[in-house]
Design a protein around this motif. Sequence first.
Motif, PDB file in Angstrom:
ATOM      1  N   VAL A  24       0.781  -1.173   0.119  1.00 58.30           N
ATOM      2  CA  VAL A  24       0.199   0.119  -0.036  1.00 58.30           C
ATOM      3  C   VAL A  24       0.931   1.166   0.054  1.00 58.30           C
ATOM      4  O   VAL A  24       0.712   2.234  -0.729  1.00 58.30           O
ATOM      5  CB  VAL A  24      -0.805   0.091   1.303  1.00 58.30           C
ATOM      6  N   ASN A  25       1.876   1.228   1.097  1.00 58.93           N
ATOM      7  CA  ASN A  25       2.767   2.584   0.991  1.00 58.93           C
ATOM      8  C   ASN A  25       3.396   2.890  -0.327  1.00 58.93           C
ATOM      9  O   ASN A  25       3.892   3.880  -0.626  1.00 58.93           O
ATOM     10  CB  ASN A  25       3.729   2.430   2.171  1.00 58.93           C
ATOM     11  N   ALA A  26       3.667   1.652  -1.002  1.00 59.30           N
ATOM     12  CA  ALA A  26       4.436   1.933  -2.527  1.00 59.30           C
ATOM     13  C   ALA A  26       3.531   2.500  -3.360  1.00 59.30           C
ATOM     14  O   ALA A  26       4.166   3.157  -4.500  1.00 59.30           O
ATOM     15  CB  ALA A  26       5.089   0.786  -2.813  1.00 59.30           C
ATOM     16  N   VAL A  27       2.422   2.605  -3.053  1.00 58.64           N
ATOM     17  CA  VAL A  27       1.400   3.365  -4.294  1.00 58.64           C
ATOM     18  C   VAL A  27       1.284   4.616  -3.968  1.00 58.64           C
ATOM     19  O   VAL A  27       0.781   4.958  -2.832  1.00 58.64           O
ATOM     20  CB  VAL A  27      -0.089   2.592  -4.256  1.00 58.64           C
ATOM     21  N   PRO A  28       1.541   5.758  -4.660  1.00 59.66           N
ATOM     22  CA  PRO A  28       1.454   7.118  -4.491  1.00 59.66           C
ATOM     23  C   PRO A  28       0.199   7.400  -4.039  1.00 59.66           C
ATOM     24  O   PRO A  28      -0.956   6.968  -4.802  1.00 59.66           O
ATOM     25  CB  PRO A  28       1.965   8.010  -5.753  1.00 59.66           C
ATOM     26  N   GLY A  29      -0.082   8.237  -3.207  1.00 56.13           N
ATOM     27  CA  GLY A  29      -1.769   8.604  -2.764  1.00 56.13           C
ATOM     28  C   GLY A  29      -2.322   7.846  -1.691  1.00 56.13           C
ATOM     29  O   GLY A  29      -3.180   8.115  -1.130  1.00 56.13           O
ATOM     30  N   PHE A  30      -1.450   6.742  -1.166  1.00 56.20           N
ATOM     31  CA  PHE A  30      -1.989   5.995  -0.118  1.00 56.20           C
ATOM     32  C   PHE A  30      -0.868   5.884   0.956  1.00 56.20           C
ATOM     33  O   PHE A  30       0.108   5.906   0.833  1.00 56.20           O
ATOM     34  CB  PHE A  30      -2.235   4.573  -0.789  1.00 56.20           C
ATOM     35  N   ARG A  31      -1.511   5.580   2.265  1.00 51.92           N
ATOM     36  CA  ARG A  31      -0.676   5.594   3.482  1.00 51.92           C
ATOM     37  C   ARG A  31      -1.577   4.519   4.451  1.00 51.92           C
ATOM     38  O   ARG A  31      -2.439   4.657   4.595  1.00 51.92           O
ATOM     39  CB  ARG A  31      -0.594   6.998   4.181  1.00 51.92           C
ATOM     40  N   ALA A  32      -0.384   3.328   4.478  1.00 50.72           N
ATOM     41  CA  ALA A  32      -1.179   2.460   5.519  1.00 50.72           C
ATOM     42  C   ALA A  32      -1.059   2.735   6.902  1.00 50.72           C
ATOM     43  O   ALA A  32      -0.085   3.116   7.475  1.00 50.72           O
ATOM     44  CB  ALA A  32      -0.640   0.999   5.163  1.00 50.72           C
ATOM     45  N   LEU A  33      -2.192   2.469   7.598  1.00 51.83           N
ATOM     46  CA  LEU A  33      -2.201   2.483   9.229  1.00 51.83           C
ATOM     47  C   LEU A  33      -1.583   1.212   9.691  1.00 51.83           C
ATOM     48  O   LEU A  33      -1.499   0.247   8.834  1.00 51.83           O
ATOM     49  CB  LEU A  33      -3.662   2.665   9.755  1.00 51.83           C
ATOM     50  N   PRO A  34      -1.006   1.072  10.828  1.00 48.65           N
ATOM     51  CA  PRO A  34      -0.722  -0.151  11.452  1.00 48.65           C
ATOM     52  C   PRO A  34      -1.842  -1.215  11.296  1.00 48.65           C
ATOM     53  O   PRO A  34      -2.955  -0.787  11.507  1.00 48.65           O
ATOM     54  CB  PRO A  34      -0.365   0.025  12.951  1.00 48.65           C
ATOM     55  N   PRO A  35      -1.437  -2.440  10.771  1.00 47.40           N
ATOM     56  CA  PRO A  35      -2.500  -3.427  10.583  1.00 47.40           C
ATOM     57  C   PRO A  35      -3.001  -3.933  11.862  1.00 47.40           C
ATOM     58  O   PRO A  35      -2.521  -3.839  13.017  1.00 47.40           O
ATOM     59  CB  PRO A  35      -1.770  -4.734   9.853  1.00 47.40           C
ATOM     60  N   ALA A  36      -4.571  -4.183  11.979  1.00 45.38           N
ATOM     61  CA  ALA A  36      -5.135  -4.642  12.762  1.00 45.38           C
ATOM     62  C   ALA A  36      -5.365  -6.068  12.877  1.00 45.38           C
ATOM     63  O   ALA A  36      -6.111  -6.805  11.624  1.00 45.38           O
ATOM     64  CB  ALA A  36      -6.585  -3.958  12.768  1.00 45.38           C
ATOM     65  N   PRO A  37      -5.033  -6.922  13.703  1.00 46.90           N
ATOM     66  CA  PRO A  37      -5.062  -8.412  13.659  1.00 46.90           C
ATOM     67  C   PRO A  37      -6.212  -9.017  14.031  1.00 46.90           C
ATOM     68  O   PRO A  37      -6.480 -10.475  13.945  1.00 46.90           O
ATOM     69  CB  PRO A  37      -3.917  -8.876  14.632  1.00 46.90           C
TER      70      PRO A  37
END
Length: 220
Positions: A24-37
């Motif tokens: 996700v972070n490698a795609v411009p325009g997106f930012r991943a939050l810490p994953p929820a397990p």
Amino acid sequence: MSHDFTVLIVEDDFHVGRLHAGFVNAVPGFRALPPAPTAAQALNVIHAQAPDLVLLDVYLPDATGLDVLRRIDVDAMMLSAASDPETIRKALRHGALAYLIKPFSAQLLESRLRGYLRYRRLLAETGTLSQDRLESAWQALHPAAAATGPRPGSATETAVLSALAQGGDQSTADVAKAVGISRTTAQRYLQGLADDGAVVISLRYGATGRPEHRYSAAKP
């Protein structure tokens, strides 16, 4: 768009969640939050941080991703090894915008995220939508199977957007000169970006009475 879309990954496997966050972070325009397990943690994060998009696994330790999907009012896509038709039908019935069957490539997820970005741009306008624009938004979420990687000519597309970002509305000739491409090529990219909702087209009437198309970057 002037901000990154926040993405919550709901995945009980720590390593897989971290891998998908990297995608996700490698795609411009997106930012991943810490994953929820877990489903419970996912619901807490969704209610507290209101992410733009949720990427849901079906198999979670305390509930299913389908249970979470039914309880949230957030755009969501399913990323799961569950491949039986009934589960997929339920996910789509309850509002999943896409369903990716594990294992999938980073390129496939990137394609879906880029499509989601175009979908949001197309539906960001106020007022009513034409059927053609609605169809474009729907097709952005469901690109052709062959189009699973970045679109060809993305560097030129970026250059065209950068030229428009200088401000003011510009003609095809203005953009062609700034980017160093032919007017025909500039026209093709401008029209494609307009179809995606990233560019706004307006008309300017000159002394001859013939309108000239002018292009500007869409407002976020």
